[in-house]
Design a protein around this motif. Structure first.
Motif, PDB file in Angstrom:
ATOM      1  N   TYR A  78       0.821  -1.207   0.000  1.00  0.00           N
ATOM      2  CA  TYR A  78       0.000   0.000   0.000  1.00  0.00           C
ATOM      3  C   TYR A  78       0.854   1.257   0.000  1.00  0.00           C
ATOM      4  O   TYR A  78       1.990   1.259   0.472  1.00  0.00           O
ATOM      5  N   THR A  79       0.275   2.322  -0.499  1.00  0.00           N
ATOM      6  CA  THR A  79       0.956   3.612  -0.439  1.00  0.00           C
ATOM      7  C   THR A  79       0.916   4.107   1.010  1.00  0.00           C
ATOM      8  O   THR A  79       0.091   3.654   1.806  1.00  0.00           O
ATOM      9  N   PRO A  80       1.786   5.022   1.383  1.00  0.00           N
ATOM     10  CA  PRO A  80       1.783   5.529   2.754  1.00  0.00           C
ATOM     11  C   PRO A  80       0.433   6.111   3.155  1.00  0.00           C
ATOM     12  O   PRO A  80      -0.266   6.723   2.347  1.00  0.00           O
ATOM     13  N   THR A  81       0.076   5.893   4.418  1.00  0.00           N
ATOM     14  CA  THR A  81      -1.186   6.361   4.969  1.00  0.00           C
ATOM     15  C   THR A  81      -0.915   7.256   6.167  1.00  0.00           C
ATOM     16  O   THR A  81      -0.118   6.918   7.035  1.00  0.00           O
ATOM     17  N   VAL A  82      -1.584   8.385   6.211  1.00  0.00           N
ATOM     18  CA  VAL A  82      -1.460   9.329   7.320  1.00  0.00           C
ATOM     19  C   VAL A  82      -2.482   8.960   8.391  1.00  0.00           C
ATOM     20  O   VAL A  82      -3.608   8.573   8.073  1.00  0.00           O
ATOM     21  N   GLY A  83      -2.092   9.070   9.656  1.00  0.00           N
ATOM     22  CA  GLY A  83      -3.033   8.762  10.722  1.00  0.00           C
ATOM     23  C   GLY A  83      -2.462   8.990  12.099  1.00  0.00           C
ATOM     24  O   GLY A  83      -1.479   9.716  12.275  1.00  0.00           O
ATOM     25  N   GLU A  84      -3.100   8.355  13.068  1.00  0.00           N
ATOM     26  CA  GLU A  84      -2.689   8.491  14.467  1.00  0.00           C
ATOM     27  C   GLU A  84      -2.130   7.168  14.955  1.00  0.00           C
ATOM     28  O   GLU A  84      -2.770   6.121  14.849  1.00  0.00           O
ATOM     29  N   PHE A  85      -0.908   7.210  15.504  1.00  0.00           N
ATOM     30  CA  PHE A  85      -0.264   6.031  16.080  1.00  0.00           C
ATOM     31  C   PHE A  85      -0.256   6.172  17.592  1.00  0.00           C
ATOM     32  O   PHE A  85       0.216   7.159  18.134  1.00  0.00           O
ATOM     33  N   ALA A 102      -4.398  14.749  16.428  1.00  0.00           N
ATOM     34  CA  ALA A 102      -4.383  13.301  16.342  1.00  0.00           C
ATOM     35  C   ALA A 102      -3.381  12.782  15.299  1.00  0.00           C
ATOM     36  O   ALA A 102      -2.803  11.734  15.508  1.00  0.00           O
ATOM     37  N   ILE A 103      -3.204  13.471  14.213  1.00  0.00           N
ATOM     38  CA  ILE A 103      -2.317  12.999  13.152  1.00  0.00           C
ATOM     39  C   ILE A 103      -0.873  13.131  13.631  1.00  0.00           C
ATOM     40  O   ILE A 103      -0.384  14.218  13.884  1.00  0.00           O
ATOM     41  N   ASN A 104      -0.199  11.971  13.762  1.00  0.00           N
ATOM     42  CA  ASN A 104       1.164  12.014  14.276  1.00  0.00           C
ATOM     43  C   ASN A 104       2.101  11.028  13.603  1.00  0.00           C
ATOM     44  O   ASN A 104       3.253  10.878  14.020  1.00  0.00           O
ATOM     45  N   ALA A 105       1.627  10.307  12.548  1.00  0.00           N
ATOM     46  CA  ALA A 105       2.481   9.293  11.949  1.00  0.00           C
ATOM     47  C   ALA A 105       2.067   8.991  10.511  1.00  0.00           C
ATOM     48  O   ALA A 105       0.949   9.278  10.098  1.00  0.00           O
ATOM     49  N   ILE A 106       2.994   8.371   9.778  1.00  0.00           N
ATOM     50  CA  ILE A 106       2.739   7.885   8.439  1.00  0.00           C
ATOM     51  C   ILE A 106       3.017   6.388   8.459  1.00  0.00           C
ATOM     52  O   ILE A 106       4.110   5.954   8.820  1.00  0.00           O
ATOM     53  N   CYS A 107       2.022   5.607   8.102  1.00  0.00           N
ATOM     54  CA  CYS A 107       2.186   4.150   8.037  1.00  0.00           C
ATOM     55  C   CYS A 107       2.627   3.779   6.631  1.00  0.00           C
ATOM     56  O   CYS A 107       1.999   4.185   5.655  1.00  0.00           O
ATOM     57  N   ILE A 108       3.692   2.994   6.521  1.00  0.00           N
ATOM     58  CA  ILE A 108       4.186   2.637   5.202  1.00  0.00           C
ATOM     59  C   ILE A 108       3.566   1.370   4.652  1.00  0.00           C
ATOM     60  O   ILE A 108       3.863   0.953   3.546  1.00  0.00           O
ATOM     61  N   ASN A 109       2.715   0.709   5.412  1.00  0.00           N
ATOM     62  CA  ASN A 109       2.041  -0.477   4.872  1.00  0.00           C
ATOM     63  C   ASN A 109       0.710  -0.653   5.543  1.00  0.00           C
ATOM     64  O   ASN A 109       0.473  -1.013   6.582  1.00  0.00           O
TER      65      ASN A 109
END
Length: 77
Positions: free
Chosen positions: A41-48, A70-77
């Motif tokens: 998957y392409t990177p996803t922005v969200g809260e970790f 809330a937005i504090n991370a980018i998930c790479i998968n």
């Protein structure tokens, strides 16, 4: 690692070794390298949430997802 550092490293790696551009990307499942999986998957922005290891994708329609806090991370998968 911050996203900028990740991107800088990937950019440098690609500049030094352009042949890598056509290779698959994999991610390790733990810090000891006991599990590896392809990145699909392409990177996803969200809260970790580091305390419980949960990641919640950004959802513009979710009123509980405060873009500034809330937005504090980018998930790479």
């Amino acid at each position: 690692m911050q996203f900028k550092e990740f991107v800088d490293n990937v950019t440098k790696l690609l500049a030094d070794r352009p042949e890598l551009a056509e290779m698959d990307v994999v991610a390790s499942g733990d810090d000891e390298g006991n599990d590896f999986r392809k990145v699909f998957y392409t990177p996803t922005v969200g809260e970790f949430d580091a305390d419980d290891g949960e990641f919640t994708d950004e959802d513009e329609d979710d009123p509980d997802m405060d873009e500034l806090t809330a937005i504090n991370a980018i998930c790479i998968n």
